[in-house]
Design an enzyme around this catalytic site. Structure first.
Site, PDB file in Angstrom:
ATOM      1  N   HIS A 149       0.816  -1.213   0.000  1.00 55.22           N
ATOM      2  CA  HIS A 149       0.000   0.000   0.000  1.00 55.22           C
ATOM      3  C   HIS A 149       0.847   1.258   0.000  1.00 55.22           C
ATOM      4  O   HIS A 149       0.454   2.283  -0.561  1.00 55.22           O
ATOM      5  CB  HIS A 149      -0.941  -0.021   1.210  1.00 55.22           C
ATOM      6  CG  HIS A 149      -2.064  -0.995   1.062  1.00 55.22           C
ATOM      7  ND1 HIS A 149      -2.826  -1.429   2.112  1.00 55.22           N
ATOM      8  CD2 HIS A 149      -2.549  -1.632  -0.027  1.00 55.22           C
ATOM      9  CE1 HIS A 149      -3.740  -2.280   1.686  1.00 55.22           C
ATOM     10  NE2 HIS A 149      -3.583  -2.419   0.395  1.00 55.22           N
ATOM     11  N   CYS A 193      14.081   4.084 -24.559  1.00 52.81           N
ATOM     12  CA  CYS A 193      13.426   3.764 -23.284  1.00 52.81           C
ATOM     13  C   CYS A 193      14.388   3.754 -22.105  1.00 52.81           C
ATOM     14  O   CYS A 193      13.996   3.405 -20.992  1.00 52.81           O
ATOM     15  CB  CYS A 193      12.726   2.411 -23.370  1.00 52.81           C
ATOM     16  SG  CYS A 193      13.839   1.019 -23.673  1.00 52.81           S
TER      17      CYS A 193
END
Length: 581
Positions: free
Chosen positions: A199, A505
């Site tokens: 979380h 990238c």
């Protein structure tokens, strides 16, 4: 002034991308002092009544927090707080606390603390990363209840009004603490514990706060008020970075072109009408909503090895991979997705250690030496292809034969799926241009590829023969080196000549100080760290191609003369663009 102290690198887990150099604020503990107080039987009724009133008060607090922050929180984050409310309503939890008060004659704070610890320790002892993360949430709600019982202000309250910008360093940060952070002052987070899917990681990403977790003992290694550099893209903390290193990591600095009210459009287009694609690098299949929120044109790099590294057995099944890829493709709502096949080396496997894994069995080399294992991934990608626009990309390619062998394995995978009546679509195959073997002769590889993506991290270190993690020679890891620039130009020009799409990238793609230069060198497709998508788009929309080309020409000339400080002046002082008209 150059820092002469020895540089120290601490490796952790990247939980939320971004970079920042600044002062540390240490949070030593989120626990409350619970005194071992026992009560008499006459006090039992009062303590139970006190507990019940506090549960009601804590529930009101959580509901108020959800209402206050609901507009800025994602659905999953609201669910975190909602799950804490459910905990407050859990009859087993409530009964266990009351029984401790009645039978063990513990006062309410002690009974809550002991009950919460029993639950949290039971979850932590199961050896499951997900459940260990949930133990943090259980302790978080416990601390809320305890604070209300003893009349103490929760420790997150002082984090709401900080006086200066800081990097928070803590053993762990709870959802309550992060939600209430002063988002303007907390610039980065580093913790001893935590993982990519916890979380805390979800919350840090929601608030666009760079975070490195799982550092084990960073609270013991870092001093209060010490200045450190956090590179959450790489998942590292650096003590005593050099001035040149800090300047190199320009993504940590704000990019402002004079108009603070400027908002990037959904489509990144230069002032003279050239379309530039800005895609996102994806670390977790749960981040697609963030990619869409930031306006990404797709996923230019999904690091599929994250599935492997986070799996309890380090060996995700075909079905587990399929569901992860399917979630990404569906989550991106028909925008293109590029999955890089496992970029793993022998250093990630016990019993297969190598003296120099960066030059050993890694990337496509490892996959082709473990073909059955590799085909599981190829089948999972093929199965997910029916849900959107999906391509696969091979890492660490040095020969055409590696692409040909992969195509043969792909055909075998298709045949097996076809025989089982499992649907799939055509999947494009591209390669990472991250070795000089490809960058010197890209024309040879265009015959077997659908697209290129330049991986600057490895391409640079292989070109200048410097391990980018070696602090002794880090000053030689020079992105302004003329040979590196020429390899970029060579790859871009040949790809365009052969009508092969080419993007970038690597780390430099995410450094906003390089954006204009890279456009000037000919790149029209970027894949960057999630939080940097809007920043890169903003830069694109306020420049013209002619400016970018003139900048690139000047930088190439300075690079040939090894005038690196002058290059930095151009890249880090964007007002000089006004002279490039």
């Amino acid at each position: 002034m150059e820092n002469n102290s020895k540089k120290i690198i601490h490796k952790g887990i990247s939980a939320s991308s971004g970079k920042f150099y600044g002062k540390c604020l240490k949070i030593l503990s989120g626990e409350h002092l619970i005194l071992q107080i026992h009560i008499s039987e006459d006090e039992v009724h009062h303590e139970i009544e006190k507990f019940e009133n506090t549960i009601y008060l804590t529930k009101q607090e959580l509901e108020s927090t959800i209402q206050k922050f609901s507009k800025e929180l994602k659905k999953e984050l609201v669910e975190i707080l909602s799950s804490q409310i459910l905990m407050l309503e859990d009859p087993i939890f409530l009964q266990n606390v009351k029984e401790r008060i009645q039978k063990k004659l513990e006062n309410a704070p002690l009974a809550v603390h002991n009950t919460i610890e029993e639950i949290a320790e039971r979850l932590s002892s199961l050896g499951d990363g997900y459940l260990s993360e949930r133990a943090v949430d259980i302790r978080d709600i416990g601390e809320r209840i305890e604070a209300n019982l003893v009349g103490k202000r929760s420790d997150y309250t002082f984090l709401e009004n900080l006086k200066e910008e800081v990097i928070l360093v803590a053993h762990v940060l709870t959802p309550s603490q992060i939600i209430h952070l002063d988002k303007n002052k907390v610039k980065a987070i580093a913790t001893d514990t935590g993982g990519k899917t916890g979380h805390m990681a979800i919350l840090a990403k929601n608030y666009n706060i760079p975070a490195v977790v799982g550092l084990i003992d960073i609270t013991e290694k870092i001093s209060e008020d010490e200045y450190i550099f956090i590179d959450a893209d790489e998942g590292i903390i650096i003590q005593n970075p050099s001035l040149n290193e800090i300047k190199l990591f320009g993504a940590s600095s704000k990019t402002d072109f004079g108009d603070s009210k400027f908002k990037p459009k959904k489509i990144a287009e230069t002032r003279d009408g050239t379309r530039i694609l800005v895609k996102a690098n994806l670390e977790s299949e749960s981040d697609c909503d963030l990619a869409l929120k930031y306006g990404a044109d797709g996923i230019g790099l999904y690091r599929s090895e994250s599935l492997f590294l986070e799996h309890p057995s380090n060996n995700p099944t075909e079905d587990e991979q399929f569901h992860a890829y399917k979630k990404i493709v569906e989550g991106m709502k028909n925008k293109p997705v590029i999955i890089r096949t496992f970029d793993l080396g022998a250093d990630k496997f016990e019993n297969e250690k190598e003296e120099n894994p960066f030059l050993g069995k890694r990337g496509i080399r490892y996959c082709l030496q473990n073909k059955n294992w590799f085909k599981k991934q190829l089948r999972a990608i093929l199965r997910a292809s029916v849900y959107g626009e999906l391509s696969l990309m091979l890492p660490m390619v040095t020969s055409i034969q590696e692409i040909i062998e992969t195509k043969e394995l792909l055909k075998e995978s298709k045949d097996l799926l076809k025989s089982a009546n499992v649907p799939y679509k055509r999947v494009k195959i591209g390669i990472m241009v991250e070795t000089p073997a490809v960058a010197i002769s890209p024309d040879v590889f265009t015959k077997e590829c659908d697209f290129f993506s330049i991986g600057t991290n490895d391409l640079l270190q292989y070109t200048v023969a410097v391990d980018r993690n070696n602090s002794v020679i880090s000053d030689l890891y020079n992105p302004y080196h003329i040979s590196f620039f020429r390899l970029l130009v060579n790859t871009i020009q040949i790809a365009k000549k052969q009508n092969i799409p080419v993007g970038i990238c690597g780390e430099i793609a995410s450094d906003t100080n390089f954006t204009i230069l890279l456009i000037g060198l000919g790149l029209r497709e970027f894949s960057v760290s999630l939080p940097l998508v809007p920043k890169v788009k903003k830069i694109i929309q306020v420049i013209e191609i002619s400016q970018a080309k003139k900048l690139a020409k000047e930088i190439m000339k300075l690079s040939e003369e090894e005038k690196y400080l002058e290059i930095e002046s151009y890249l880090f002082n964007k007002h000089l663009l006004n002279n490039l008209v």
